[in-house]
Motif scaffolding. Structure first.
Motif, PDB file in Angstrom:
ATOM      1  N   LYS A  73     -23.963 -20.237   2.868  1.00 30.67           N
ATOM      2  CA  LYS A  73     -24.772 -20.786   3.965  1.00 30.67           C
ATOM      3  C   LYS A  73     -25.965 -21.576   3.405  1.00 30.67           C
ATOM      4  CE  LYS A  73     -27.277 -19.624   8.177  1.00 30.67           C
ATOM      5  NZ  LYS A  73     -27.697 -18.548   9.094  1.00 30.67           N
ATOM      6  N   CYS A  74     -26.570 -21.068   2.341  1.00 28.85           N
ATOM      7  CA  CYS A  74     -27.681 -21.792   1.708  1.00 28.85           C
ATOM      8  C   CYS A  74     -27.219 -23.178   1.245  1.00 28.85           C
ATOM      9  CB  CYS A  74     -28.241 -21.009   0.520  1.00 28.85           C
ATOM     10  SG  CYS A  74     -29.138 -19.523   0.975  1.00 28.85           S
ATOM     11  N   LYS A  75     -26.012 -23.231   0.685  1.00 25.41           N
ATOM     12  CA  LYS A  75     -25.478 -24.516   0.231  1.00 25.41           C
ATOM     13  C   LYS A  75     -25.291 -25.469   1.407  1.00 25.41           C
ATOM     14  CE  LYS A  75     -22.926 -22.726  -3.753  1.00 25.41           C
ATOM     15  NZ  LYS A  75     -21.575 -22.456  -4.297  1.00 25.41           N
ATOM     16  N   ARG A  76     -24.740 -24.955   2.529  1.00 22.15           N
ATOM     17  CA  ARG A  76     -24.519 -25.810   3.695  1.00 22.15           C
ATOM     18  C   ARG A  76     -25.836 -26.319   4.261  1.00 22.15           C
ATOM     19  NH1 ARG A  76     -21.504 -22.734   7.798  1.00 22.15           N
ATOM     20  NH2 ARG A  76     -21.652 -20.949   6.436  1.00 22.15           N
ATOM     21  N   ILE A  77     -26.846 -25.437   4.319  1.00 19.22           N
ATOM     22  CA  ILE A  77     -28.160 -25.844   4.828  1.00 19.22           C
ATOM     23  C   ILE A  77     -28.761 -26.915   3.922  1.00 19.22           C
ATOM     24  CG2 ILE A  77     -30.538 -25.099   5.232  1.00 19.22           C
ATOM     25  CD1 ILE A  77     -29.378 -22.314   5.973  1.00 19.22           C
ATOM     26  N   ALA A  78     -28.699 -26.695   2.608  1.00 19.29           N
ATOM     27  CA  ALA A  78     -29.293 -27.641   1.661  1.00 19.29           C
ATOM     28  C   ALA A  78     -28.620 -29.011   1.764  1.00 19.29           C
ATOM     29  CB  ALA A  78     -29.181 -27.097   0.233  1.00 19.29           C
ATOM     30  N   VAL A  79     -27.293 -29.017   1.828  1.00 19.99           N
ATOM     31  CA  VAL A  79     -26.574 -30.296   1.939  1.00 19.99           C
ATOM     32  C   VAL A  79     -26.882 -30.956   3.272  1.00 19.99           C
ATOM     33  CG1 VAL A  79     -24.278 -31.337   2.114  1.00 19.99           C
ATOM     34  CG2 VAL A  79     -24.740 -29.649   0.332  1.00 19.99           C
ATOM     35  N   ALA A  80     -26.893 -30.177   4.351  1.00 26.11           N
ATOM     36  CA  ALA A  80     -27.199 -30.740   5.673  1.00 26.11           C
ATOM     37  C   ALA A  80     -28.591 -31.347   5.690  1.00 26.11           C
ATOM     38  CB  ALA A  80     -27.077 -29.668   6.747  1.00 26.11           C
ATOM     39  N   PHE A  81     -29.569 -30.643   5.141  1.00 20.59           N
ATOM     40  CA  PHE A  81     -30.942 -31.169   5.141  1.00 20.59           C
ATOM     41  C   PHE A  81     -31.056 -32.413   4.263  1.00 20.59           C
ATOM     42  CE2 PHE A  81     -33.524 -27.190   6.558  1.00 20.59           C
ATOM     43  CZ  PHE A  81     -32.938 -27.289   7.800  1.00 20.59           C
ATOM     44  N   TRP A  82     -30.313 -32.438   3.164  1.00 22.09           N
ATOM     45  CA  TRP A  82     -30.342 -33.625   2.301  1.00 22.09           C
ATOM     46  C   TRP A  82     -29.787 -34.822   3.090  1.00 22.09           C
ATOM     47  CZ3 TRP A  82     -26.745 -37.092   0.572  1.00 22.09           C
ATOM     48  CH2 TRP A  82     -27.191 -37.986  -0.387  1.00 22.09           C
ATOM     49  N   VAL A  83     -28.668 -34.614   3.768  1.00 21.66           N
ATOM     50  CA  VAL A  83     -28.041 -35.710   4.539  1.00 21.66           C
ATOM     51  C   VAL A  83     -28.965 -36.157   5.673  1.00 21.66           C
ATOM     52  CG1 VAL A  83     -26.115 -36.260   6.084  1.00 21.66           C
ATOM     53  CG2 VAL A  83     -25.695 -35.064   3.940  1.00 21.66           C
ATOM     54  N   ILE A  84     -29.570 -35.209   6.347  1.00 18.67           N
ATOM     55  CA  ILE A  84     -30.479 -35.547   7.454  1.00 18.67           C
ATOM     56  C   ILE A  84     -31.662 -36.353   6.921  1.00 18.67           C
ATOM     57  CG2 ILE A  84     -32.138 -34.535   9.074  1.00 18.67           C
ATOM     58  CD1 ILE A  84     -29.978 -32.237   9.402  1.00 18.67           C
ATOM     59  N   TRP A  85     -32.229 -35.915   5.826  1.00 16.83           N
ATOM     60  CA  TRP A  85     -33.371 -36.631   5.260  1.00 16.83           C
ATOM     61  C   TRP A  85     -32.944 -38.021   4.769  1.00 16.83           C
ATOM     62  CZ3 TRP A  85     -38.170 -36.889   5.948  1.00 16.83           C
ATOM     63  CH2 TRP A  85     -38.968 -37.620   5.083  1.00 16.83           C
ATOM     64  N   PHE A  86     -31.769 -38.102   4.139  1.00 17.64           N
ATOM     65  CA  PHE A  86     -31.270 -39.387   3.653  1.00 17.64           C
ATOM     66  C   PHE A  86     -31.068 -40.364   4.823  1.00 17.64           C
ATOM     67  CE2 PHE A  86     -27.902 -42.318   2.321  1.00 17.64           C
ATOM     68  CZ  PHE A  86     -28.463 -42.818   1.156  1.00 17.64           C
ATOM     69  N   ASN A  87     -30.595 -39.817   5.960  1.00 20.73           N
ATOM     70  CA  ASN A  87     -30.383 -40.634   7.145  1.00 20.73           C
ATOM     71  C   ASN A  87     -31.699 -41.214   7.632  1.00 20.73           C
ATOM     72  OD1 ASN A  87     -28.822 -41.637   9.492  1.00 20.73           O
ATOM     73  ND2 ASN A  87     -30.154 -40.224  10.591  1.00 20.73           N
TER      74      ASN A  87
END
Ligand SMILES: [Zn+2]
Length: 87
Positions: A73-87
């Motif tokens: 779950k930590c991995k999914r959150i980290a990747v999701a936040f990276w994508v959101i920030w990149f967007n």
């Protein structure tokens, strides 16, 4: 983090509203917690957060979520936040 709120306060941006949803000042809390776009992305990824984490400061809130979550779950959150920030 250079959110529009921070850039606006430092006179680097004219507007401080979220450019994605237009429904709130673009603070770090808005980008990663409150934005409807973020909520939809996290929902689509099956990421939900605890309901008893009432930390007002975003970094502390996130730290508590990571402590309580599985590694996956930590991995999914980290990747999701990276994508959101990149967007
Ligand atoms: Zn937003």
């Amino acid at each position: 983090m250079p959110t529009l709120q921070v850039l606006h306060n430092r006179k680097f941006a004219v507007a401080n509203q979220c450019l994605v949803c237009g429904d709130g000042e673009e603070t770090i809390e808005h980008v990663f917690q409150d934005c409807s776009f973020t909520r939809q992305i996290l929902k689509d990824l099956g990421v939900s957060f605890t309901t008893d984490n009432n930390n007002q400061e975003w970094r502390m809130w996130l730290a508590v979520e990571f402590i309580k979550a599985s590694i996956e779950k930590c991995k999914r959150i980290a990747v999701a936040f990276w994508v959101i920030w990149f967007n």
